[in-house]
Scaffold this active site. Structure first.
Site, PDB file in Angstrom:
ATOM      1  CE  LYS A 197      -3.705   2.349   2.525  1.00 23.69           C
ATOM      2  NZ  LYS A 197      -4.616   2.299   3.700  1.00 23.69           N
ATOM      3  NE  ARG A 207      -6.186  10.190   3.281  1.00 23.97           N
ATOM      4  CZ  ARG A 207      -4.934  10.528   2.979  1.00 23.97           C
ATOM      5  NH1 ARG A 207      -4.589  11.796   2.956  1.00 23.97           N
ATOM      6  NH2 ARG A 207      -4.035   9.606   2.693  1.00 23.97           N
ATOM      7  NE  ARG A 218      -3.533   8.154   7.107  1.00 22.28           N
ATOM      8  CZ  ARG A 218      -4.776   8.231   6.662  1.00 22.28           C
ATOM      9  NH1 ARG A 218      -5.076   7.821   5.433  1.00 22.28           N
ATOM     10  NH2 ARG A 218      -5.745   8.694   7.437  1.00 22.28           N
ATOM     11  CD  GLU A 234       6.025  -3.685   3.631  1.00 23.23           C
ATOM     12  OE1 GLU A 234       5.429  -4.543   4.327  1.00 23.23           O
ATOM     13  OE2 GLU A 234       6.428  -2.610   4.106  1.00 23.23           O
ATOM     14  CE  LYS A 249      -6.599   2.031  -0.705  1.00 23.68           C
ATOM     15  NZ  LYS A 249      -7.318   2.032   0.597  1.00 23.68           N
ATOM     16  CB  SER A 275     -11.286   7.718  -3.641  1.00 20.55           C
ATOM     17  OG  SER A 275     -10.041   8.214  -3.148  1.00 20.55           O
ATOM     18  CE1 TYR A 314     -15.059   3.476  -2.782  1.00 17.40           C
ATOM     19  CE2 TYR A 314     -13.234   3.840  -4.296  1.00 17.40           C
ATOM     20  CZ  TYR A 314     -13.722   3.736  -3.007  1.00 17.40           C
ATOM     21  OH  TYR A 314     -12.860   3.885  -1.942  1.00 17.40           O
TER      22      TYR A 314
END
Length: 328
Positions: A197, A207, A218, A234, A249, A275, A314
């Protein structure tokens, strides 16, 4: 031998021929619908930066889940937005919290006809918006966060989630969650690790969707966009820790990462069309700059072609309907 003996265009001459020789196809069962539920709403609340997506009430979420079943969608990934937040994200662990109630409500609505999935992360629930608890110096405390993830995961499994999606990118999160689930008697609960990610500008509309309280970024725990090999590390670590499935992602800007992971992973691979990817296509289509349906179909097919066996999008329910129409 080359032209005129070889004419690749022959296989593109009719729609039926193109369908017959297509190398990749998207099936509704491979699609996962991300869905948001917000505590305290009496009506679904539109997300302005994501036209067509809403923050759900309990009843509208149940309808969306039922519609997904009807259209053959594979799963639904739930995100909760609480009325009250605190420094430790306690609403995410509360058995009666908005997300845990939503899991139970959706599971009661659809049973096993839809894979009910839930986000294991504290960012929606903390008053500072980070994915974990903060240390005294303001940094995210990895190991203290793991203890809360373990509690959160068990409560989500208790509520009925088939699959848990730890998305916080804390080191060791999969191992801690797997151990907690097993000790609580949830040996059959699946872990879909957000393994690779990346810190991305394309999360912007999300957000708004979760009313994020984050200031700053982050980047100290999500991956650096410049790194490719690190993604494989990872993924390897998460699989060693017990991940049943892994995720890349975002999708669009990381199709090379997705292809790398798909080539090496012994477990199923998912990708999240996030998004910002959704918002860009919707905005361009609204302005008449691109063909909306064709752009959606092409974007999801590209993720499938790069190696994803499951795609969070979505458009899952809408796309599933189109796929059904094209096959009937």
């Amino acid at each position: 031998m080359s032209f005129p003996q070889h004419r690749p265009r022959r296989l593109r001459s009719t729609p039926a021929l193109r369908r017959m020789v297509a190398e990749y196809r998207v099936h509704p069962s491979e699609l996962i619908l991300p869905a948001f539920i917000r505590e305290g709403l009496t009506e679904p609340s539109p997300i302005l930066s994501m036209p067509g997506v809403v923050q759900h009430t309990t009843e509208s979420l149940k309808r969306a889940a039922a519609e997904a079943v009807q259209r053959g969608v594979g799963g639904i990934m739930l995100f909760g937005i609480p009325e009250y937040r605190d420094a430790t994200g306690s609403a995410g662990i509360d058995p009666d919290g908005v997300l845990n109630r939503a899991i139970a409500d959706v599971r009661a609505e659809v049973g096993d006809a839809l894979v009910v999935m839930s986000d294991v992360c504290l960012d929606e629930f903390t008053d500072h918006g980070h994915c974990g608890v903060l240390a005294g110096d303001g940094s995210v405390d990895n190991d203290a966060t793991l203890a809360l993830y373990a509690q959160m995961a068990v409560e989500q499994a208790n509520a009925g989630a088939h699959v848990l999606g730890p998305s916080g990118m804390m080191d060791g999160q999969v191992a801690v969650i797997r151990q907690a689930l097993d000790e609580a008697g949830h040996q059959d609960t699946v872990v879909l690790a957000y393994a690779a990610k990346y810190a991305s500008a394309f999360y912007g509309p999300f957000r708004e969707a979760v009313d994020s309280q984050l200031t700053g970024d982050r980047r100290t725990y999500q991956m650096d966009a410049a790194n490719r090999r690190e993604a494989l590390l990872e993924v390897e670590l998460d699989i060693e820790e017990g991940a049943d499935m892994v995720m890349v992602k975002p999708a669009m800007s990381y199709l090379d990462i997705l292809a790398d992971v798909a080539a090496m992973s012994p477990v199923p691979v998912a990708a999240y069309q996030i998004s910002g990817e959704y918002a860009m296509i919707e905005a361009a289509a609204a302005n008449g700059w691109i063909d909306r349906r064709r752009a959606i179909e092409e974007s999801v097919l590209g993720i499938k072609r790069a190696g994803a066996q499951m795609i969070l999008t979505y458009w899952a329910s809408e796309l599933a309907l189109w796929l059904d129409e094209s096959h009937s």
